[in-house]
Design a protein around this motif. Structure first.
Motif, PDB file in Angstrom:
ATOM      1  N   PRO A   1       0.828  -1.205   0.000  1.00  0.00           N
ATOM      2  CA  PRO A   1       0.000   0.000   0.000  1.00  0.00           C
ATOM      3  C   PRO A   1       0.862   1.254   0.000  1.00  0.00           C
ATOM      4  N   PRO A   2       0.254   2.432  -0.310  1.00  0.00           N
ATOM      5  CA  PRO A   2       1.010   3.693  -0.260  1.00  0.00           C
ATOM      6  C   PRO A   2       1.583   3.950   1.131  1.00  0.00           C
ATOM      7  N   GLY A   3       2.771   4.553   1.152  1.00  0.00           N
ATOM      8  CA  GLY A   3       3.413   4.851   2.426  1.00  0.00           C
ATOM      9  C   GLY A   3       4.043   3.649   3.093  1.00  0.00           C
ATOM     10  N   SER A   4       4.215   2.557   2.338  1.00  0.00           N
ATOM     11  CA  SER A   4       4.736   1.332   2.941  1.00  0.00           C
ATOM     12  C   SER A   4       6.179   1.485   3.415  1.00  0.00           C
ATOM     13  N   TRP A   5       6.911   2.451   2.857  1.00  0.00           N
ATOM     14  CA  TRP A   5       8.300   2.636   3.278  1.00  0.00           C
ATOM     15  C   TRP A   5       8.381   2.978   4.769  1.00  0.00           C
ATOM     16  N   LYS A   6       7.340   3.667   5.281  1.00  0.00           N
ATOM     17  CA  LYS A   6       7.306   3.952   6.718  1.00  0.00           C
ATOM     18  C   LYS A   6       7.199   2.651   7.516  1.00  0.00           C
ATOM     19  N   GLY A   7       6.362   1.742   7.018  1.00  0.00           N
ATOM     20  CA  GLY A   7       6.210   0.460   7.683  1.00  0.00           C
ATOM     21  C   GLY A   7       7.478  -0.363   7.621  1.00  0.00           C
ATOM     22  N   VAL A   8       8.182  -0.304   6.494  1.00  0.00           N
ATOM     23  CA  VAL A   8       9.433  -1.057   6.350  1.00  0.00           C
ATOM     24  C   VAL A   8      10.466  -0.567   7.365  1.00  0.00           C
ATOM     25  N   LEU A   9      10.629   0.730   7.474  1.00  0.00           N
ATOM     26  CA  LEU A   9      11.597   1.276   8.429  1.00  0.00           C
ATOM     27  C   LEU A   9      11.213   0.946   9.869  1.00  0.00           C
ATOM     28  N   THR A  10       9.914   1.063  10.168  1.00  0.00           N
ATOM     29  CA  THR A  10       9.454   0.768  11.528  1.00  0.00           C
ATOM     30  C   THR A  10       9.640  -0.706  11.851  1.00  0.00           C
ATOM     31  N   MET A  11       9.352  -1.583  10.880  1.00  0.00           N
ATOM     32  CA  MET A  11       9.496  -3.016  11.101  1.00  0.00           C
ATOM     33  C   MET A  11      10.970  -3.396  11.240  1.00  0.00           C
ATOM     34  N   LEU A  12      11.845  -2.743  10.489  1.00  0.00           N
ATOM     35  CA  LEU A  12      13.279  -3.011  10.633  1.00  0.00           C
ATOM     36  C   LEU A  12      13.767  -2.606  12.024  1.00  0.00           C
ATOM     37  N   LEU A  13      13.201  -1.538  12.561  1.00  0.00           N
ATOM     38  CA  LEU A  13      13.536  -1.148  13.929  1.00  0.00           C
ATOM     39  C   LEU A  13      13.072  -2.219  14.914  1.00  0.00           C
ATOM     40  N   ALA A  14      11.881  -2.772  14.671  1.00  0.00           N
ATOM     41  CA  ALA A  14      11.365  -3.845  15.527  1.00  0.00           C
ATOM     42  C   ALA A  14      12.264  -5.071  15.480  1.00  0.00           C
ATOM     43  N   VAL A  15      12.712  -5.441  14.286  1.00  0.00           N
ATOM     44  CA  VAL A  15      13.566  -6.620  14.138  1.00  0.00           C
ATOM     45  C   VAL A  15      14.904  -6.408  14.848  1.00  0.00           C
ATOM     46  N   ASN A  16      15.442  -5.200  14.749  1.00  0.00           N
ATOM     47  CA  ASN A  16      16.695  -4.904  15.439  1.00  0.00           C
ATOM     48  C   ASN A  16      16.545  -5.038  16.953  1.00  0.00           C
ATOM     49  N   CYS A  17      15.428  -4.540  17.481  1.00  0.00           N
ATOM     50  CA  CYS A  17      15.187  -4.660  18.920  1.00  0.00           C
ATOM     51  C   CYS A  17      15.076  -6.127  19.334  1.00  0.00           C
ATOM     52  N   PHE A  18      14.375  -6.915  18.530  1.00  0.00           N
ATOM     53  CA  PHE A  18      14.189  -8.331  18.840  1.00  0.00           C
ATOM     54  C   PHE A  18      15.515  -9.078  18.804  1.00  0.00           C
ATOM     55  N   ALA A  19      16.306  -8.855  17.760  1.00  0.00           N
ATOM     56  CA  ALA A  19      17.579  -9.560  17.621  1.00  0.00           C
ATOM     57  C   ALA A  19      18.551  -9.159  18.729  1.00  0.00           C
ATOM     58  N   ALA A  20      18.627  -7.871  19.013  1.00  0.00           N
ATOM     59  CA  ALA A  20      19.530  -7.406  20.062  1.00  0.00           C
ATOM     60  C   ALA A  20      19.113  -7.953  21.421  1.00  0.00           C
ATOM     61  N   SER A  21      17.812  -8.028  21.657  1.00  0.00           N
ATOM     62  CA  SER A  21      17.308  -8.521  22.932  1.00  0.00           C
ATOM     63  C   SER A  21      17.738  -9.962  23.190  1.00  0.00           C
ATOM     64  N   GLY A  22      17.600 -10.834  22.191  1.00  0.00           N
ATOM     65  CA  GLY A  22      17.972 -12.231  22.368  1.00  0.00           C
ATOM     66  C   GLY A  22      19.434 -12.411  22.713  1.00  0.00           C
ATOM     67  N   VAL A  23      20.289 -11.632  22.060  1.00  0.00           N
ATOM     68  CA  VAL A  23      21.723 -11.738  22.318  1.00  0.00           C
ATOM     69  C   VAL A  23      22.063 -11.174  23.699  1.00  0.00           C
ATOM     70  N   LEU A  24      21.423 -10.073  24.076  1.00  0.00           N
ATOM     71  CA  LEU A  24      21.689  -9.470  25.385  1.00  0.00           C
ATOM     72  C   LEU A  24      21.239 -10.394  26.522  1.00  0.00           C
ATOM     73  N   VAL A  25      20.121 -11.086  26.335  1.00  0.00           N
ATOM     74  CA  VAL A  25      19.663 -12.039  27.348  1.00  0.00           C
ATOM     75  C   VAL A  25      20.692 -13.151  27.514  1.00  0.00           C
ATOM     76  N   GLN A  26      21.227 -13.636  26.400  1.00  0.00           N
ATOM     77  CA  GLN A  26      22.249 -14.678  26.491  1.00  0.00           C
ATOM     78  C   GLN A  26      23.520 -14.162  27.139  1.00  0.00           C
ATOM     79  N   ARG A  27      23.862 -12.911  26.893  1.00  0.00           N
ATOM     80  CA  ARG A  27      25.077 -12.352  27.490  1.00  0.00           C
ATOM     81  C   ARG A  27      24.970 -12.259  29.005  1.00  0.00           C
ATOM     82  N   GLU A  28      23.766 -12.011  29.507  1.00  0.00           N
ATOM     83  CA  GLU A  28      23.575 -11.888  30.957  1.00  0.00           C
ATOM     84  C   GLU A  28      23.773 -13.223  31.671  1.00  0.00           C
ATOM     85  N   ARG A  29      23.372 -14.328  31.021  1.00  0.00           N
ATOM     86  CA  ARG A  29      23.515 -15.663  31.621  1.00  0.00           C
ATOM     87  C   ARG A  29      22.985 -15.684  33.062  1.00  0.00           C
ATOM     88  N   ALA A  30      21.753 -15.198  33.235  1.00  0.00           N
ATOM     89  CA  ALA A  30      21.184 -15.085  34.575  1.00  0.00           C
ATOM     90  C   ALA A  30      20.724 -16.425  35.133  1.00  0.00           C
TER      91      ALA A  30
END
Length: 299
Positions: free
Chosen positions: A142-171
């Motif tokens: 749909p029109p304006g989808s580039w906004k969704g792409v950028l927002t979704m890429l931000l979401a993916v970055n948060c998700f990927a970083a979170s998984g690695v940070l949880v493993q780094r803590e080794r709680a």
């Protein structure tokens, strides 16, 4: 719980989550929809903790682990809800397929894992090329989808970083304790975003949006995150993210059948490039090592 069973649950939840997000966010305020599912999961998770005889760990290491996990639960999900205003659920899932690539990069930086070799960089480039092909189809998006792409890429970055940070803590936390702690940390963040971005809702959702929020609260959040952190405690973040090779296929199919979403030939070509790139990134070094070993043994 066997790791295989938990991994299959993660596959099912990740395959259905984009469509459920699209339904809930389109029928109600996005930030409140996201917060609603997390609130349901947190309210169900605490009594379950007591039934299982578990207690919340409030040590410094545990709090750091909760905060690291909240980055994925809040950042990964909140921005995904925002992107649903511009993107079909199938494209959302396709973009989420970049998680293994980003997990590998973050693991290299924060876990000091082995550096990427040429095949992995080639896979990275192929996946990014596939992403460019998929999102360049103006007929499927749909029109304006580039906004969704950028927002979704931000979401993916948060998700990927979170998984690695949880493993780094080794709680060493029980998966349910980890899930409940992360949900409790993320709820205030959701509340602030909901009040600032959406304001106070005038009515509760009904019908399909409400059903989607309930599904996401029970399965997408509580059971899904419980299985995710269980698997994450036993496998590497990149291996867990392998699920993103499979889930886009199911998610795009569900979006086409249940939500009348268009899957064009260009989107399919982009999806194929992403899958090939991910395979090269995740398995290329092992395949090359086996081929080299076989040639040496034959020589």
């Amino acid at each position: 719980m066997p790791v295989l069973v938990a991994y299959c649950v993660v596959l099912m939840v990740w395959s259905t989550t984009p469509l459920a997000i699209s339904w809930s966010a389109s029928g109600w305020l996005p930030a409140w929809s996201a917060m609603g599912r997390m609130l349901i999961a947190a309210c169900l998770g605490y009594p379950l903790l007591r039934i299982m005889g578990l207690k919340m760990d409030l040590s410094r290491g545990a709090l750091r682990s909760y905060s690291a996990a909240a980055l994925g639960i809040w950042g990964g999900m909140y921005f995904a809800y925002l992107s649903a205003a511009w993107l079909p659920s199938g494209i959302m899932s396709l973009l989420f397929g970049l998680a293994p690539l980003l997990s590998g990069l973050y693991a290299r930086w924060w876990l000091k894992s082995a550096p990427l070799d040429k095949l992995q960089w080639m896979g990275f480039a192929l996946a990014l090329s596939g992403l460019a092909v998929a999102v360049s189809d103006s007929l499927a998006l749909p029109p304006g989808s580039w906004k969704g792409v950028l927002t979704m890429l931000l979401a993916v970055n948060c998700f990927a970083a979170s998984g690695v940070l949880v493993q780094r803590e080794r709680a060493g936390l029980h998966p349910l304790v980890q899930t409940e702690g992360a949900l409790l940390v993320s709820l205030p963040l959701y509340l602030v975003c909901a009040l600032i971005v959406d304001g106070v809702p005038q009515a509760l959702p009904e019908g399909r949006p409400m059903a989607a929020i309930l599904y996401l609260g029970i399965f997408g959040s509580l059971i899904g995150y419980l299985c995710y952190y269980f698997v994450l405690s036993r496998l590497s973040a990149s291996t867990v993210a392998l699920a993103t090779l499979i889930t886009p296929i199911f998610a795009m199919s569900l979006g086409a059948v249940l939500n009348d979403e268009l899957i064009s030939s260009r989107v399919l070509a982009g999806a194929l490039l992403i899958v090939i790139g991910l395979c090269a990134y995740l398995f290329g070094p092992q395949w090359r090592a086996r081929l080299t070993s076989r040639r040496l043994s034959q020589g």
